[in-house]
Design a protein around this motif. Structure first.
Motif, PDB file in Angstrom:
ATOM      1  N   GLY A 220      -1.783   0.332  10.463  1.00 58.78           N
ATOM      2  CA  GLY A 220      -0.907   1.467  10.746  1.00 58.78           C
ATOM      3  C   GLY A 220      -1.013   2.480   9.627  1.00 58.78           C
ATOM      4  O   GLY A 220      -1.647   2.250   8.592  1.00 58.78           O
ATOM      5  N   ASN A 221      -0.400   3.628   9.816  1.00 52.11           N
ATOM      6  CA  ASN A 221      -0.451   4.697   8.821  1.00 52.11           C
ATOM      7  C   ASN A 221       0.360   4.328   7.585  1.00 52.11           C
ATOM      8  O   ASN A 221       1.310   3.534   7.649  1.00 52.11           O
ATOM      9  CB  ASN A 221       0.076   6.004   9.415  1.00 52.11           C
ATOM     10  N   PHE A 222      -0.017   4.976   6.473  1.00 51.50           N
ATOM     11  CA  PHE A 222       0.692   4.766   5.210  1.00 51.50           C
ATOM     12  C   PHE A 222       1.504   6.013   4.856  1.00 51.50           C
ATOM     13  O   PHE A 222       1.246   7.112   5.364  1.00 51.50           O
ATOM     14  CB  PHE A 222      -0.287   4.415   4.093  1.00 51.50           C
ATOM     15  N   VAL A 223       2.447   5.851   3.956  1.00 51.65           N
ATOM     16  CA  VAL A 223       3.497   6.831   3.738  1.00 51.65           C
ATOM     17  C   VAL A 223       2.994   8.192   3.244  1.00 51.65           C
ATOM     18  O   VAL A 223       3.544   9.240   3.618  1.00 51.65           O
ATOM     19  CB  VAL A 223       4.562   6.268   2.767  1.00 51.65           C
ATOM     20  N   ILE A 224       1.962   8.235   2.417  1.00 53.09           N
ATOM     21  CA  ILE A 224       1.460   9.509   1.892  1.00 53.09           C
ATOM     22  C   ILE A 224       0.174   9.924   2.589  1.00 53.09           C
ATOM     23  O   ILE A 224       0.034  11.079   3.023  1.00 53.09           O
ATOM     24  CB  ILE A 224       1.212   9.413   0.366  1.00 53.09           C
ATOM     25  N   SER A 225      -0.758   9.002   2.736  1.00 53.52           N
ATOM     26  CA  SER A 225      -2.081   9.360   3.268  1.00 53.52           C
ATOM     27  C   SER A 225      -2.032   9.844   4.713  1.00 53.52           C
ATOM     28  O   SER A 225      -2.947  10.551   5.159  1.00 53.52           O
ATOM     29  CB  SER A 225      -3.032   8.165   3.153  1.00 53.52           C
ATOM     30  N   GLN A 226      -0.966   9.542   5.448  1.00 55.29           N
ATOM     31  CA  GLN A 226      -0.879  10.022   6.832  1.00 55.29           C
ATOM     32  C   GLN A 226      -0.847  11.553   6.892  1.00 55.29           C
ATOM     33  O   GLN A 226      -1.291  12.156   7.878  1.00 55.29           O
ATOM     34  CB  GLN A 226       0.360   9.443   7.510  1.00 55.29           C
ATOM     35  N   PHE A 227      -0.350  12.172   5.823  1.00 56.26           N
ATOM     36  CA  PHE A 227      -0.283  13.642   5.805  1.00 56.26           C
ATOM     37  C   PHE A 227      -1.639  14.269   5.475  1.00 56.26           C
ATOM     38  O   PHE A 227      -1.798  15.493   5.581  1.00 56.26           O
ATOM     39  CB  PHE A 227       0.772  14.100   4.803  1.00 56.26           C
ATOM     40  N   LEU A 228      -2.603  13.453   5.076  1.00 59.76           N
ATOM     41  CA  LEU A 228      -3.958  13.952   4.817  1.00 59.76           C
ATOM     42  C   LEU A 228      -4.849  13.825   6.049  1.00 59.76           C
ATOM     43  O   LEU A 228      -5.942  14.398   6.090  1.00 59.76           O
ATOM     44  CB  LEU A 228      -4.594  13.172   3.651  1.00 59.76           C
TER      45      LEU A 228
ATOM     46  N   ILE B 199       0.833  -1.203   0.000  1.00 59.87           N
ATOM     47  CA  ILE B 199       0.000   0.000   0.000  1.00 59.87           C
ATOM     48  C   ILE B 199       0.870   1.257   0.000  1.00 59.87           C
ATOM     49  O   ILE B 199       0.548   2.247  -0.667  1.00 59.87           O
ATOM     50  CB  ILE B 199      -0.967   0.010   1.205  1.00 59.87           C
ATOM     51  N   ASN B 200       1.988   1.212   0.721  1.00 59.16           N
ATOM     52  CA  ASN B 200       2.925   2.344   0.674  1.00 59.16           C
ATOM     53  C   ASN B 200       3.432   2.566  -0.749  1.00 59.16           C
ATOM     54  O   ASN B 200       3.509   3.709  -1.226  1.00 59.16           O
ATOM     55  CB  ASN B 200       4.109   2.097   1.613  1.00 59.16           C
ATOM     56  N   ALA B 201       3.783   1.466  -1.421  1.00 62.81           N
ATOM     57  CA  ALA B 201       4.256   1.570  -2.810  1.00 62.81           C
ATOM     58  C   ALA B 201       3.152   2.122  -3.705  1.00 62.81           C
ATOM     59  O   ALA B 201       3.398   2.984  -4.572  1.00 62.81           O
ATOM     60  CB  ALA B 201       4.714   0.199  -3.302  1.00 62.81           C
ATOM     61  N   PHE B 202       1.919   1.668  -3.493  1.00 67.34           N
ATOM     62  CA  PHE B 202       0.798   2.156  -4.296  1.00 67.34           C
ATOM     63  C   PHE B 202       0.579   3.648  -4.066  1.00 67.34           C
ATOM     64  O   PHE B 202       0.254   4.385  -5.015  1.00 67.34           O
ATOM     65  CB  PHE B 202      -0.482   1.387  -3.939  1.00 67.34           C
ATOM     66  N   GLU B 203       0.739   4.103  -2.828  1.00 67.83           N
ATOM     67  CA  GLU B 203       0.533   5.524  -2.544  1.00 67.83           C
ATOM     68  C   GLU B 203       1.604   6.381  -3.219  1.00 67.83           C
ATOM     69  O   GLU B 203       1.308   7.473  -3.734  1.00 67.83           O
ATOM     70  CB  GLU B 203       0.523   5.770  -1.043  1.00 67.83           C
ATOM     71  N   ILE B 204       2.830   5.902  -3.211  1.00 68.31           N
ATOM     72  CA  ILE B 204       3.902   6.641  -3.913  1.00 68.31           C
ATOM     73  C   ILE B 204       3.604   6.703  -5.403  1.00 68.31           C
ATOM     74  O   ILE B 204       3.752   7.748  -6.048  1.00 68.31           O
ATOM     75  CB  ILE B 204       5.272   5.981  -3.637  1.00 68.31           C
ATOM     76  N   LEU B 205       3.161   5.567  -5.954  1.00 73.91           N
ATOM     77  CA  LEU B 205       2.797   5.543  -7.372  1.00 73.91           C
ATOM     78  C   LEU B 205       1.624   6.477  -7.654  1.00 73.91           C
ATOM     79  O   LEU B 205       1.572   7.107  -8.722  1.00 73.91           O
ATOM     80  CB  LEU B 205       2.442   4.113  -7.800  1.00 73.91           C
ATOM     81  N   ALA B 206       0.678   6.571  -6.722  1.00 71.67           N
ATOM     82  CA  ALA B 206      -0.459   7.478  -6.905  1.00 71.67           C
ATOM     83  C   ALA B 206       0.009   8.921  -7.074  1.00 71.67           C
ATOM     84  O   ALA B 206      -0.483   9.658  -7.938  1.00 71.67           O
ATOM     85  CB  ALA B 206      -1.418   7.363  -5.724  1.00 71.67           C
ATOM     86  N   VAL B 207       0.980   9.324  -6.253  1.00 70.66           N
ATOM     87  CA  VAL B 207       1.538  10.675  -6.379  1.00 70.66           C
ATOM     88  C   VAL B 207       2.264  10.826  -7.715  1.00 70.66           C
ATOM     89  O   VAL B 207       2.173  11.871  -8.374  1.00 70.66           O
ATOM     90  CB  VAL B 207       2.493  10.973  -5.203  1.00 70.66           C
ATOM     91  N   LEU B 208       2.954   9.758  -8.128  1.00 69.03           N
ATOM     92  CA  LEU B 208       3.677   9.799  -9.400  1.00 69.03           C
ATOM     93  C   LEU B 208       2.733   9.765 -10.600  1.00 69.03           C
ATOM     94  O   LEU B 208       3.159  10.024 -11.725  1.00 69.03           O
ATOM     95  CB  LEU B 208       4.658   8.614  -9.485  1.00 69.03           C
TER      96      LEU B 208
ATOM     97  N   PHE C  24      -8.221   7.412  -3.717  1.00 65.56           N
ATOM     98  CA  PHE C  24      -7.451   6.310  -3.132  1.00 65.56           C
ATOM     99  C   PHE C  24      -6.702   6.781  -1.888  1.00 65.56           C
ATOM    100  O   PHE C  24      -6.705   6.106  -0.839  1.00 65.56           O
ATOM    101  CB  PHE C  24      -6.491   5.759  -4.190  1.00 65.56           C
ATOM    102  N   LEU C  25      -6.079   7.940  -1.974  1.00 69.55           N
ATOM    103  CA  LEU C  25      -5.319   8.462  -0.834  1.00 69.55           C
ATOM    104  C   LEU C  25      -6.242   8.881   0.317  1.00 69.55           C
ATOM    105  O   LEU C  25      -5.947   8.613   1.485  1.00 69.55           O
ATOM    106  CB  LEU C  25      -4.463   9.653  -1.284  1.00 69.55           C
ATOM    107  N   MET C  26      -7.370   9.509  -0.017  1.00 63.04           N
ATOM    108  CA  MET C  26      -8.317   9.913   1.025  1.00 63.04           C
ATOM    109  C   MET C  26      -8.975   8.693   1.681  1.00 63.04           C
ATOM    110  O   MET C  26      -9.236   8.693   2.893  1.00 63.04           O
ATOM    111  CB  MET C  26      -9.400  10.817   0.436  1.00 63.04           C
ATOM    112  N   LEU C  27      -9.206   7.660   0.898  1.00 60.19           N
ATOM    113  CA  LEU C  27      -9.742   6.409   1.440  1.00 60.19           C
ATOM    114  C   LEU C  27      -8.805   5.844   2.500  1.00 60.19           C
ATOM    115  O   LEU C  27      -9.225   5.468   3.605  1.00 60.19           O
ATOM    116  CB  LEU C  27      -9.934   5.408   0.298  1.00 60.19           C
ATOM    117  N   ASN C  28      -7.513   5.807   2.187  1.00 63.42           N
ATOM    118  CA  ASN C  28      -6.532   5.284   3.144  1.00 63.42           C
ATOM    119  C   ASN C  28      -6.408   6.177   4.370  1.00 63.42           C
ATOM    120  O   ASN C  28      -6.252   5.690   5.501  1.00 63.42           O
ATOM    121  CB  ASN C  28      -5.165   5.135   2.462  1.00 63.42           C
ATOM    122  N   ALA C  29      -6.463   7.498   4.155  1.00 62.24           N
ATOM    123  CA  ALA C  29      -6.330   8.432   5.290  1.00 62.24           C
ATOM    124  C   ALA C  29      -7.491   8.257   6.273  1.00 62.24           C
ATOM    125  O   ALA C  29      -7.286   8.172   7.496  1.00 62.24           O
ATOM    126  CB  ALA C  29      -6.276   9.867   4.774  1.00 62.24           C
ATOM    127  N   SER C  30      -8.721   8.194   5.760  1.00 61.26           N
ATOM    128  CA  SER C  30      -9.884   8.037   6.643  1.00 61.26           C
ATOM    129  C   SER C  30      -9.907   6.656   7.286  1.00 61.26           C
ATOM    130  O   SER C  30     -10.251   6.506   8.465  1.00 61.26           O
ATOM    131  CB  SER C  30     -11.177   8.282   5.861  1.00 61.26           C
TER     132      SER C  30
END
Length: 438
Positions: free
Chosen positions: A191-199, A111-120, A167-173
């Motif tokens: 636990g928190n994920f690498v990008i969505s934790q900042f949301l 999921i961390n890898a997917f979140e980085i890819l989402a930003v990319l 996708f990122l907001m789903l993980n954050a909530s």
């Protein structure tokens, strides 16, 4: 409530898959309208083209920055949608993060890898929107794209941005609900994920019920968006996401400058020079060249449906650059539009009923065809192995050989070739006279 969601999800999934399958079968039918051609030779080289041109996007990397950005969008979007498998299973069985307990720490890594890819994916999509709508690169403001084609590209880019943000907001909530110990979410903490934790600070002031509503809304919008994207794809230029792969595999392996001649024409010339070789019962060819999409090959129609409308072909075309009416991109778009019209005709009538129109003249004009210099620049530049020149050749062949429609300069040259065996107006017996003065 949970059972109702599961039933709704199953019905939605079935409808999306059925609609996509029906349109996909229509597309296959439309492509098979074209003439048969055997492109199964040399599977090793064809597989190499598939890997380099479709998977590796080799031609895109001629411009390294654009190539990298496009690769992020392509690879990121495809890889992230592996996560759709979990969403589908969760929707069917009413579970939550089904794979989390099975994969443990590896699940968090994924999921961390997917979140980085989402930003990319988001960053290049924003850049591409800027290039199209603010910087306005020349090939994106061409009149070829007036109307729907220009909007289509923007809709796709915006949709990809929205899907990645959901996708990122789903993980954050989701992770915030886990931290609060809310039932159903806390059962499998990730636990928190690498990008969505900042949301999460954006949602921290929301109550549990509001947060659950946010998570469910993001979940549903994300999967509905993917299903909608799936069914929008066959109507969009982004169909190349699917068709680029077979198109690269069935790419023409002959040298780009080698023309496909009609065997019947070659035989006519041969028999004229050596009549003794002519068989007594040689049937006359039914038609020279192509007037409508049924006269083209299925590969020509696959090319048309694979077109990305990127305009690299037209940007490299000397006729387009010098202001001529020809645009290789428009040739492909017109061919696809005509194939769609013929396909709808077949759907409505069971078989094609003459509608009084054709690809030649009604969609592609004589002026466009005559402007082509046959330089192969369009073929060289296309990132998904499309060959507009082959269609132009076949339409021009019909013009000249069926309609006797050629400029006076061409007619004179044709007469010289027929009578003097060369383009020049000199008798073969006098061709070497110039040597007498040397």
């Amino acid at each position: 409530m949970q059972i109702a969601q599961q039933i709704l999800f199953v019905l939605l999934s079935a409808a999306a898959i059925w609609l996509f399958s029906r349109k996909a079968m229509q597309l296959v039918r439309n492509i098979r309208i074209g003439r048969s051609v055997n492109l199964s030779d040399n599977p090793g080289e064809r597989t190499r083209n598939l890997l380099l041109l479709a998977f590796g996007q080799k031609k895109m990397f001629r411009n390294p920055l654009v190539g990298v950005l496009h690769f992020f969008v392509y690879a990121g979007f495809v890889i992230i949608n592996i996560e759709v498998l979990e969403i589908v299973l969760d929707g069917i069985f009413g579970t939550h993060r089904l794979f989390a307990p099975m994969l443990g720490g590896f699940y968090t890594f994924l999921i961390n890898a997917f979140e980085i890819l989402a930003v990319l994916v988001i960053i290049p999509c924003v850049i591409f929107l800027v290039r199209r709508n603010i910087i306005k690169l020349r090939r994106f403001v061409s009149h070829d794209l007036d109307g729907w084609p220009r909007s289509d590209a923007n809709y796709i880019l915006i949709t990809e941005i929205v899907l990645m943000c959901l996708f990122l907001m789903l993980n954050a909530s989701d992770t915030l609900l886990q931290a609060r110990g809310v039932e159903h979410y806390a059962a499998h903490p990730t636990g928190n994920f690498v990008i969505s934790q900042f949301l999460q600070p954006l949602l921290s002031g929301t109550g549990d019920n509001g947060l659950v509503l946010t998570e469910r809304l993001c979940w549903w919008l994300h999967i509905v968006g993917i299903f909608a994207f799936l069914n929008y794809l066959p109507y969009s230029k982004h169909l190349h996401i699917v068709l680029a792969f077979p198109n690269a595999y069935f790419n023409k392996l002959l040298p780009k400058g080698k023309m496909d001649n009609m065997l019947s024409i070659q035989n006519e010339v041969l028999y004229a020079m050596q009549p003794e070789l002519a068989p007594a019962d040689t049937p006359a060819p039914e038609k020279f060249g192509a007037k409508d999409v049924q006269d083209l090959t299925w590969k020509n129609l696959l090319d048309a449906y694979s077109c990305t409308e990127c305009g690299r072909c037209s940007a490299a075309c000397p006729a387009t650059i010098t202001g001529k009416k020809l645009s290789p991109r428009k040739i492909m778009m017109d061919t696809r539009d005509r194939a769609e019209i013929v396909g709808r005709n077949i759907t409505a009538n069971g078989s094609f009923q003459d509608d009084g129109k054709s690809l030649l003249h009604d969609h592609i004009t004589v002026e466009e065809l005559r402007a082509c210099t046959s330089c192969n620049a369009c073929v060289q530049e296309c990132p998904v192995s499309i060959n507009p020149l082959d269609i132009i050749f076949q339409l021009r062949r019909y013009l000249v050989m069926e309609e006797s429609n050629a400029p006076a300069e061409w007619t004179g040259m044709f007469g010289n070739i027929e009578n003097n065996f060369a383009p020049w107006k000199f008798s073969p017996d006098e061709r070497d006279k110039w040597t007498q003065d040397v």
